[in-house]
Design a protein around this motif. Structure first.
Motif, PDB file in Angstrom:
ATOM      1  N   GLU A  29       0.829  -1.207   0.000  1.00  0.00           N
ATOM      2  CA  GLU A  29       0.000   0.000   0.000  1.00  0.00           C
ATOM      3  C   GLU A  29       0.862   1.256   0.000  1.00  0.00           C
ATOM      4  O   GLU A  29       0.530   2.255  -0.648  1.00  0.00           O
ATOM      5  CB  GLU A  29      -0.918  -0.005   1.230  1.00  0.00           C
ATOM      6  N   LEU A  30       1.976   1.223   0.718  1.00  0.00           N
ATOM      7  CA  LEU A  30       2.875   2.381   0.759  1.00  0.00           C
ATOM      8  C   LEU A  30       3.390   2.706  -0.640  1.00  0.00           C
ATOM      9  O   LEU A  30       3.457   3.883  -1.033  1.00  0.00           O
ATOM     10  CB  LEU A  30       4.036   2.090   1.704  1.00  0.00           C
ATOM     11  N   ALA A  31       3.750   1.677  -1.404  1.00  0.00           N
ATOM     12  CA  ALA A  31       4.231   1.901  -2.772  1.00  0.00           C
ATOM     13  C   ALA A  31       3.115   2.418  -3.663  1.00  0.00           C
ATOM     14  O   ALA A  31       3.329   3.320  -4.482  1.00  0.00           O
ATOM     15  CB  ALA A  31       4.810   0.605  -3.329  1.00  0.00           C
ATOM     16  N   GLU A  32       1.894   1.873  -3.503  1.00  0.00           N
ATOM     17  CA  GLU A  32       0.771   2.284  -4.357  1.00  0.00           C
ATOM     18  C   GLU A  32       0.325   3.713  -4.055  1.00  0.00           C
ATOM     19  O   GLU A  32      -0.043   4.458  -4.962  1.00  0.00           O
ATOM     20  CB  GLU A  32      -0.402   1.324  -4.176  1.00  0.00           C
ATOM     21  N   GLU A  33       0.332   4.076  -2.780  1.00  0.00           N
ATOM     22  CA  GLU A  33      -0.212   5.371  -2.375  1.00  0.00           C
ATOM     23  C   GLU A  33       0.797   6.510  -2.411  1.00  0.00           C
ATOM     24  O   GLU A  33       0.393   7.681  -2.438  1.00  0.00           O
ATOM     25  CB  GLU A  33      -0.791   5.271  -0.959  1.00  0.00           C
ATOM     26  N   SER A  34       2.095   6.187  -2.424  1.00  0.00           N
ATOM     27  CA  SER A  34       3.071   7.272  -2.337  1.00  0.00           C
ATOM     28  C   SER A  34       4.366   7.017  -3.108  1.00  0.00           C
ATOM     29  O   SER A  34       5.226   7.892  -3.148  1.00  0.00           O
ATOM     30  CB  SER A  34       3.429   7.515  -0.867  1.00  0.00           C
ATOM     31  N   ALA A  35       4.521   5.821  -3.696  1.00  0.00           N
ATOM     32  CA  ALA A  35       5.742   5.449  -4.432  1.00  0.00           C
ATOM     33  C   ALA A  35       6.978   5.488  -3.536  1.00  0.00           C
ATOM     34  O   ALA A  35       8.081   5.789  -4.001  1.00  0.00           O
ATOM     35  CB  ALA A  35       5.935   6.352  -5.649  1.00  0.00           C
ATOM     36  N   GLN A  36       6.808   5.173  -2.242  1.00  0.00           N
ATOM     37  CA  GLN A  36       7.936   5.135  -1.314  1.00  0.00           C
ATOM     38  C   GLN A  36       8.277   3.681  -0.975  1.00  0.00           C
ATOM     39  O   GLN A  36       7.402   2.808  -0.955  1.00  0.00           O
ATOM     40  CB  GLN A  36       7.613   5.870  -0.019  1.00  0.00           C
ATOM     41  N   ALA A  37       9.541   3.424  -0.698  1.00  0.00           N
ATOM     42  CA  ALA A  37      10.004   2.114  -0.244  1.00  0.00           C
ATOM     43  C   ALA A  37      10.438   2.252   1.208  1.00  0.00           C
ATOM     44  O   ALA A  37      11.327   3.050   1.521  1.00  0.00           O
ATOM     45  CB  ALA A  37      11.160   1.617  -1.098  1.00  0.00           C
ATOM     46  N   GLY A  38       9.799   1.495   2.097  1.00  0.00           N
ATOM     47  CA  GLY A  38      10.090   1.618   3.514  1.00  0.00           C
ATOM     48  C   GLY A  38      10.499   0.308   4.146  1.00  0.00           C
ATOM     49  O   GLY A  38      10.434  -0.758   3.521  1.00  0.00           O
ATOM     50  N   GLU A  39      10.911   0.397   5.401  1.00  0.00           N
ATOM     51  CA  GLU A  39      11.312  -0.778   6.177  1.00  0.00           C
ATOM     52  C   GLU A  39      10.502  -0.808   7.472  1.00  0.00           C
ATOM     53  O   GLU A  39      10.442   0.181   8.200  1.00  0.00           O
ATOM     54  CB  GLU A  39      12.801  -0.728   6.489  1.00  0.00           C
ATOM     55  N   ILE A  40       9.866  -1.963   7.751  1.00  0.00           N
ATOM     56  CA  ILE A  40       9.109  -2.123   8.982  1.00  0.00           C
ATOM     57  C   ILE A  40      10.071  -2.132  10.165  1.00  0.00           C
ATOM     58  O   ILE A  40      11.051  -2.881  10.188  1.00  0.00           O
ATOM     59  CB  ILE A  40       8.301  -3.430   8.974  1.00  0.00           C
TER      60      ILE A  40
END
Length: 302
Positions: free
Chosen positions: A212-223
């Motif tokens: 969802e993070l990639a779809e909504e903001s094009a960001q790559a994150g780490e939990i």
């Protein structure tokens, strides 16, 4: 196969090198398998309330819930009734307050014992319990029929109510905190929200959040960690279905770090997100937030 979902809350209770386990009864899908106590949420019931209730029913014990440990998904394909169940499981750390240990009567468990952790390798454990306790995971035989022929198809789906499991992120970077704006036609339209949303069938909560993070903001994150669990019931939620539905939503919130932030860009088409932006602490103060975002933001702002 028909796909169905259910949300459950479970409690990991340890004491002097022992762990409390309950054995599945003949009324369950897999008799004789051991797992940590817990069970499914009733419609509108909070995970914490469900766990206290289930512990009382299965063990006779009153517990104190300390903190959420993990959230995960488990899929069971029951071929004899042609149903695939997706279970969203929230696991808490708990401790006993009062009560005398006793087994459940005429329920889905038939025994409950304190098991020394050295004895765990000799038990047949539910896969999620085995993984949680650091034991080898032995898959269940989904193709085998119930040994006593007691599996029953689930009741028809209700059309006027539903449960939803969602994973959200308190997403931060050197640029601030990331928030998303809810589109018109969706509950909460016009409010700023945490990135995330409902998980897909068979999808783990953490993986669903990163998708969802990639779809909504094009960001790559780490939990980084699981922060909180909450739930919300809206008896007349009006969404894209076009008619009110009694929705009960259970939400898990993770802390997510984005090491290399970029300019947010919404990539999903005709979805619930219309905009995404990085905000500083000062900028957040003037925003209209959803209840999920309003509960998470103060920890970051402080």
């Amino acid at each position: 196969m028909e796909q169905r979902r259910r949300i459950g809350a479970y409690g990991l209770c340890r004491d002097n090198g022992r762990v409390l386990l309950a054995r599945s009864s003949d009324e369950s899908d897999f008799p004789g398998v051991w797992q940590i106590p817990g069970g499914g949420l009733e419609h509108g019931e909070s995970p914490a309330h469900a766990l206290v209730r289930e512990y009382r029913e299965e063990t006779g014990l009153e517990i104190a819930i300390r903190r959420p440990l993990t959230a995960l998904a488990s899929v069971r394909e029951l071929w004899d009734i042609d149903v695939a169940w997706h279970f969203d499981l929230i696991v808490y750390e708990v401790e006993v307050r009062t009560g005398i240990l006793r087994r459940e009567v005429a329920g889905t468990s038939d025994d409950v014992v304190w098991v020394p952790e050295s004895d765990l390798p000799g038990l047949r454990l539910m896969p999620f319990t085995a993984e949680l306790l650091g034991q080898p995971v032995v898959p269940l035989d989904f193709a085998a029929p119930h040994p006593l022929g007691r599996r029953r198809p689930p009741p028809p789906r209700p059309t006027d109510r539903g449960q939803r499991f969602a994973a959200y992120g308190l997403v931060t970077s050197p640029r601030g905190v990331l928030l998303t704006l809810i589109s018109e036609g969706f509950p909460g339209a016009g409010k700023w929200h945490l990135p995330g949303g409902g998980t897909d069938f068979g999808e783990q909560p953490a993986a669903g959040l990163l998708r969802e993070l990639a779809e909504e903001s094009a960001q790559a994150g780490e939990i980084v960690e699981l922060l909180a669990v909450s739930d919300h019931r809206n008896p007349r939620a009006l969404g894209p279905e076009g008619y009110p539905i009694d929705w009960h939503a259970v939400r898990v919130v993770y802390r997510v770090a984005v090491a290399t932030p970029t300019e947010p860009r919404v990539t999903e088409v005709s979805g619930s997100t219309v905009d995404a932006r990085w905000f500083t602490r000062e900028e957040v103060r003037g925003l209209t937030l959803t209840d999920v975002a309003a509960a998470a933001i103060p920890a970051w702002a402080a």
